[in-house]
Design a protein around this motif. Sequence first.
Motif, PDB file in Angstrom:
ATOM      1  N   CYS A  10       0.867  -1.179   0.000  1.00 51.71           N
ATOM      2  CA  CYS A  10       0.000   0.000   0.000  1.00 51.71           C
ATOM      3  C   CYS A  10       0.903   1.228   0.000  1.00 51.71           C
TER       4      CYS A  10
ATOM      5  N   GLY B  94       0.267   4.121   0.960  1.00 55.02           N
ATOM      6  CA  GLY B  94       0.014   4.976   2.115  1.00 55.02           C
ATOM      7  C   GLY B  94       0.722   4.530   3.380  1.00 55.02           C
ATOM      8  N   CYS B  95       0.962   3.203   3.518  1.00 57.53           N
ATOM      9  CA  CYS B  95       1.527   2.726   4.773  1.00 57.53           C
ATOM     10  C   CYS B  95       2.574   1.635   4.574  1.00 57.53           C
TER      11      CYS B  95
ATOM     12  N   ARG C  10       2.354  -1.516   3.873  1.00 55.56           N
ATOM     13  CA  ARG C  10       2.055  -2.910   4.227  1.00 55.56           C
ATOM     14  C   ARG C  10       1.781  -3.709   2.941  1.00 55.56           C
TER      15      ARG C  10
ATOM     16  N   CYS D  31      -4.946   0.652   1.268  1.00 57.85           N
ATOM     17  CA  CYS D  31      -5.465  -0.445   2.082  1.00 57.85           C
ATOM     18  C   CYS D  31      -6.628   0.071   2.955  1.00 57.85           C
TER      19      CYS D  31
ATOM     20  N   CYS E  56      -5.660   2.765   5.567  1.00 50.92           N
ATOM     21  CA  CYS E  56      -5.368   4.080   4.988  1.00 50.92           C
ATOM     22  C   CYS E  56      -6.642   4.759   4.489  1.00 50.92           C
TER      23      CYS E  56
HETATM   24 ZN   LIG Z   1      -2.146   1.435   3.828  1.00 58.70          ZN
END
Ligand SMILES: [Zn+2]
Length: 228
Positions: free
Chosen positions: A47, A49-50, A52, A60, A63
């Motif tokens: 992802c 954004g993060c 993972r 995800c 996020c």
């Molecule tokens: Zn994420």
Amino acid sequence: MICLWCGKTQKEVIQLAELLSFTKINPSIKCDSCSNKLVSLCNGPTCKGCSRYWSEKGLCPDCQKWKIEYPDYPFKHTALYQYNEFIKEWIEAYKYTGDYRLGELFTKEIQYFFYKQKKVVIPIPISDKSKQLRGFNQVEGMLTFSGVKYIRALTHCGTGEKQSSKNRKMRMLSPQPFRIDKGCEAKIKEKEIILVDDIYTTGRTFFHAAECLLENGAKTVETFSISR
Ligand SMILES: [Zn+2]
Ligand SMILES: [Zn+2]
């Protein structure tokens, strides 16, 4: 080479470029068997954004929840390794037991990421209570070992209650613990910033810190952690 983590001796391979330049390029710190215990997140799918593991399109579910609260946030995070037993033991020894030398363990990876990086690097600050307990900020320690220049633009003014001792709901509701350090306003205004922490857990800490920087005039904020 003696592995910083397990203490085993490993034969070092000297590359031709090193022989020719008479300098040691990227000395190894971890032995192969320790390195093999780490699961890299750098080759995706993750992802954005993060960081993972996430094989579907877009952010995800976690996020996406953050996006409701922070609709204009750029969602750009890089984590090096998946959180696992090895990372857990390293964090315990480095951060909670306070073995400062262990801040060197990911030097090579940090240098690789920050090489030629032009953005302003800001470590997540720790509370006075944690600083007294540990004697150092674990993120600043890692950046110092790696030779990455950073500025202390944020101050932690919260209670210093450990995020890990709260459940998820309590963590999400926790109030803003950061403010801009006196005299640092000009250093962040209109600047592109990379916030650095050791672990991305829920994202709460990063979102608070990023919010504080963006409200005070930072141009963009992206984030980096050793683990997710
Ligand atoms: Zn994420
Ligand atoms: Zn080892």
